[in-house]
Design a protein around this motif. Structure first.
Motif, PDB file in Angstrom:
ATOM      1  N   ASP A  30      33.097  44.245  53.857  1.00 51.18           N
ATOM      2  CA  ASP A  30      34.244  45.044  54.290  1.00 51.18           C
ATOM      3  C   ASP A  30      35.562  44.375  53.923  1.00 51.18           C
ATOM      4  OD1 ASP A  30      32.636  47.028  55.356  1.00 51.18           O
ATOM      5  OD2 ASP A  30      32.675  46.195  57.379  1.00 51.18           O
ATOM      6  N   GLU A  31      35.661  43.064  54.116  1.00 49.06           N
ATOM      7  CA  GLU A  31      36.898  42.356  53.789  1.00 49.06           C
ATOM      8  C   GLU A  31      37.228  42.492  52.301  1.00 49.06           C
ATOM      9  OE1 GLU A  31      38.857  37.886  53.963  1.00 49.06           O
ATOM     10  OE2 GLU A  31      36.680  38.087  53.741  1.00 49.06           O
ATOM     11  N   PHE A  33      36.070  44.754  50.132  1.00 50.49           N
ATOM     12  CA  PHE A  33      36.331  46.156  49.799  1.00 50.49           C
ATOM     13  C   PHE A  33      37.740  46.574  50.228  1.00 50.49           C
ATOM     14  CE2 PHE A  33      35.969  50.768  50.646  1.00 50.49           C
ATOM     15  CZ  PHE A  33      35.705  51.180  49.354  1.00 50.49           C
ATOM     16  N   ARG A  34      38.132  46.187  51.433  1.00 56.05           N
ATOM     17  CA  ARG A  34      39.491  46.503  51.901  1.00 56.05           C
ATOM     18  C   ARG A  34      40.555  45.858  51.014  1.00 56.05           C
ATOM     19  NH1 ARG A  34      37.274  45.609  57.004  1.00 56.05           N
ATOM     20  NH2 ARG A  34      38.149  43.510  57.007  1.00 56.05           N
ATOM     21  N   ALA A  35      40.279  44.657  50.538  1.00 56.23           N
ATOM     22  CA  ALA A  35      41.262  43.929  49.723  1.00 56.23           C
ATOM     23  C   ALA A  35      41.582  44.649  48.420  1.00 56.23           C
ATOM     24  CB  ALA A  35      40.759  42.514  49.433  1.00 56.23           C
ATOM     25  N   VAL A  36      40.648  45.430  47.895  1.00 52.66           N
ATOM     26  CA  VAL A  36      40.872  46.092  46.606  1.00 52.66           C
ATOM     27  C   VAL A  36      41.261  47.562  46.752  1.00 52.66           C
ATOM     28  CG1 VAL A  36      39.444  44.486  45.306  1.00 52.66           C
ATOM     29  CG2 VAL A  36      38.420  46.582  46.206  1.00 52.66           C
ATOM     30  N   GLY A  37      41.498  48.011  47.958  1.00 48.94           N
ATOM     31  CA  GLY A  37      41.932  49.391  48.162  1.00 48.94           C
ATOM     32  C   GLY A  37      43.297  49.624  47.521  1.00 48.94           C
ATOM     33  N   ASP A  38      43.415  50.713  46.771  1.00 44.69           N
ATOM     34  CA  ASP A  38      44.677  51.044  46.104  1.00 44.69           C
ATOM     35  C   ASP A  38      44.700  52.543  45.850  1.00 44.69           C
ATOM     36  OD1 ASP A  38      46.388  51.537  43.583  1.00 44.69           O
ATOM     37  OD2 ASP A  38      46.934  49.486  44.150  1.00 44.69           O
ATOM     38  N   ASP A  39      45.766  53.204  46.263  1.00 44.95           N
ATOM     39  CA  ASP A  39      45.861  54.654  46.108  1.00 44.95           C
ATOM     40  C   ASP A  39      45.883  55.097  44.649  1.00 44.95           C
ATOM     41  OD1 ASP A  39      45.849  54.981  48.844  1.00 44.95           O
ATOM     42  OD2 ASP A  39      48.022  55.227  49.007  1.00 44.95           O
ATOM     43  N   SER A  40      46.207  54.211  43.724  1.00 48.36           N
ATOM     44  CA  SER A  40      46.229  54.545  42.304  1.00 48.36           C
ATOM     45  C   SER A  40      44.868  54.374  41.633  1.00 48.36           C
ATOM     46  CB  SER A  40      47.236  53.658  41.564  1.00 48.36           C
ATOM     47  OG  SER A  40      48.532  53.867  42.058  1.00 48.36           O
ATOM     48  N   ALA A  41      43.927  53.800  42.345  1.00 48.85           N
ATOM     49  CA  ALA A  41      42.612  53.510  41.766  1.00 48.85           C
ATOM     50  C   ALA A  41      41.668  54.695  41.928  1.00 48.85           C
ATOM     51  CB  ALA A  41      42.013  52.271  42.407  1.00 48.85           C
ATOM     52  N   GLY A  42      41.125  55.141  40.817  1.00 49.31           N
ATOM     53  CA  GLY A  42      40.119  56.187  40.849  1.00 49.31           C
ATOM     54  C   GLY A  42      38.715  55.629  40.844  1.00 49.31           C
ATOM     55  N   VAL A  88      43.807  46.514  35.960  1.00 42.73           N
ATOM     56  CA  VAL A  88      43.336  46.257  37.317  1.00 42.73           C
ATOM     57  C   VAL A  88      44.440  46.575  38.325  1.00 42.73           C
ATOM     58  CG1 VAL A  88      42.527  44.456  38.899  1.00 42.73           C
ATOM     59  CG2 VAL A  88      41.707  44.499  36.530  1.00 42.73           C
ATOM     60  N   ARG A  89      44.097  47.389  39.300  1.00 43.25           N
ATOM     61  CA  ARG A  89      45.013  47.671  40.408  1.00 43.25           C
ATOM     62  C   ARG A  89      44.838  46.616  41.496  1.00 43.25           C
ATOM     63  NH1 ARG A  89      49.068  49.971  39.015  1.00 43.25           N
ATOM     64  NH2 ARG A  89      49.461  50.323  41.212  1.00 43.25           N
ATOM     65  N   ALA A  90      43.599  46.168  41.729  1.00 45.66           N
ATOM     66  CA  ALA A  90      43.342  45.133  42.734  1.00 45.66           C
ATOM     67  C   ALA A  90      42.018  44.449  42.413  1.00 45.66           C
ATOM     68  CB  ALA A  90      43.305  45.735  44.131  1.00 45.66           C
ATOM     69  N   LEU A  91      41.967  43.143  42.729  1.00 49.54           N
ATOM     70  CA  LEU A  91      40.787  42.326  42.428  1.00 49.54           C
ATOM     71  C   LEU A  91      40.562  41.359  43.577  1.00 49.54           C
ATOM     72  CD1 LEU A  91      39.998  40.489  39.129  1.00 49.54           C
ATOM     73  CD2 LEU A  91      40.207  39.183  41.242  1.00 49.54           C
ATOM     74  N   ALA A  92      39.287  41.129  43.917  1.00 51.57           N
ATOM     75  CA  ALA A  92      38.925  40.162  44.956  1.00 51.57           C
ATOM     76  C   ALA A  92      37.611  39.497  44.585  1.00 51.57           C
ATOM     77  CB  ALA A  92      38.793  40.857  46.310  1.00 51.57           C
ATOM     78  N   ALA A  93      37.480  38.211  44.927  1.00 49.45           N
ATOM     79  CA  ALA A  93      36.239  37.473  44.693  1.00 49.45           C
ATOM     80  C   ALA A  93      36.115  36.384  45.750  1.00 49.45           C
ATOM     81  CB  ALA A  93      36.233  36.860  43.299  1.00 49.45           C
ATOM     82  N   VAL A 109      32.298  40.263  44.678  1.00 48.02           N
ATOM     83  CA  VAL A 109      33.469  40.512  43.847  1.00 48.02           C
ATOM     84  C   VAL A 109      33.711  42.014  43.791  1.00 48.02           C
ATOM     85  CG1 VAL A 109      33.099  38.437  42.457  1.00 48.02           C
ATOM     86  CG2 VAL A 109      32.249  40.618  41.632  1.00 48.02           C
ATOM     87  N   ALA A 110      34.979  42.387  43.660  1.00 48.47           N
ATOM     88  CA  ALA A 110      35.325  43.811  43.569  1.00 48.47           C
ATOM     89  C   ALA A 110      36.587  43.971  42.733  1.00 48.47           C
ATOM     90  CB  ALA A 110      35.533  44.413  44.952  1.00 48.47           C
TER      91      ALA A 110
END
Length: 153
Positions: A30-31, A33-42, A88-93, A109-110
């Motif tokens: 969840d952490e 997934f939330r970190a990569v949330g972006d309204d511009s990302a499809g 990339v709009r958002a990235l997390a690892a 990773v997301a």
């Protein structure tokens, strides 16, 4: 009329690296997934690496990860290469260290991008490059008493 590629949402974000960490505690899907949330990302692609109960035809009894002090800096270098190559709009690892059990999350990773194909490709590059370039080592103990070190995560 402007082309699709001219829209800011079709481009990479100015600061897309949202979360990078090496941790000695349980990881949270969840952490990440939330970190990569972006309204511009499809498209958002997520990869979860778990501890399996076997490797190379042998039963895994115990597993531990350790890392070099530069591991997080190397994760950032890898992430920066990914965001330079993809929109990339958002990235997390996040990678785990310490003793883990079968089924535990070892790495999450997301990546979110304007489109799914870009998200899949960027996520694949991120996990593959982390595995090959970040100094995180796996120590496996097998049920027959043998053990091995694996040079990368």
């Amino acid at each position: 009329m402007a082309s699709l590629s001219d829209h800011p949402g079709e481009q990479g974000a100015s600061e897309p690296i949202k979360l990078l960490a090496v941790r000695d505690e349980a990881l949270s899907l969840d952490e990440v997934f939330r970190a990569v949330g972006d309204d511009s990302a499809g498209g958002t692609a997520l990869f979860v690496g778990t501890v399996r109960n076997h490797d190379g035809g042998a039963d895994v009894e115990a597993l531990g990860y350790s890392c070099h002090p530069s591991a997080e800096a190397e994760m950032r270098r890898v992430a920066e290469k990914v965001v330079a190559e993809f929109p990339v709009r958002a990235l997390a690892a996040v990678h785990r260290v310490g003793d883990l059990g079968v089924g535990d999350l070892a790495v999450v990773v997301a990546v979110s991008c304007p489109h799914r194909g870009e998200a899949f490709a960027a996520c694949r590059k991120l996990i593959d490059d982390l595995k090959h370039e970040v100094p995180i080592w796996k120590h496996q103990t097998f049920s027959d008493g043998t053990e091995e070190w694996v040079g990368a995560c």
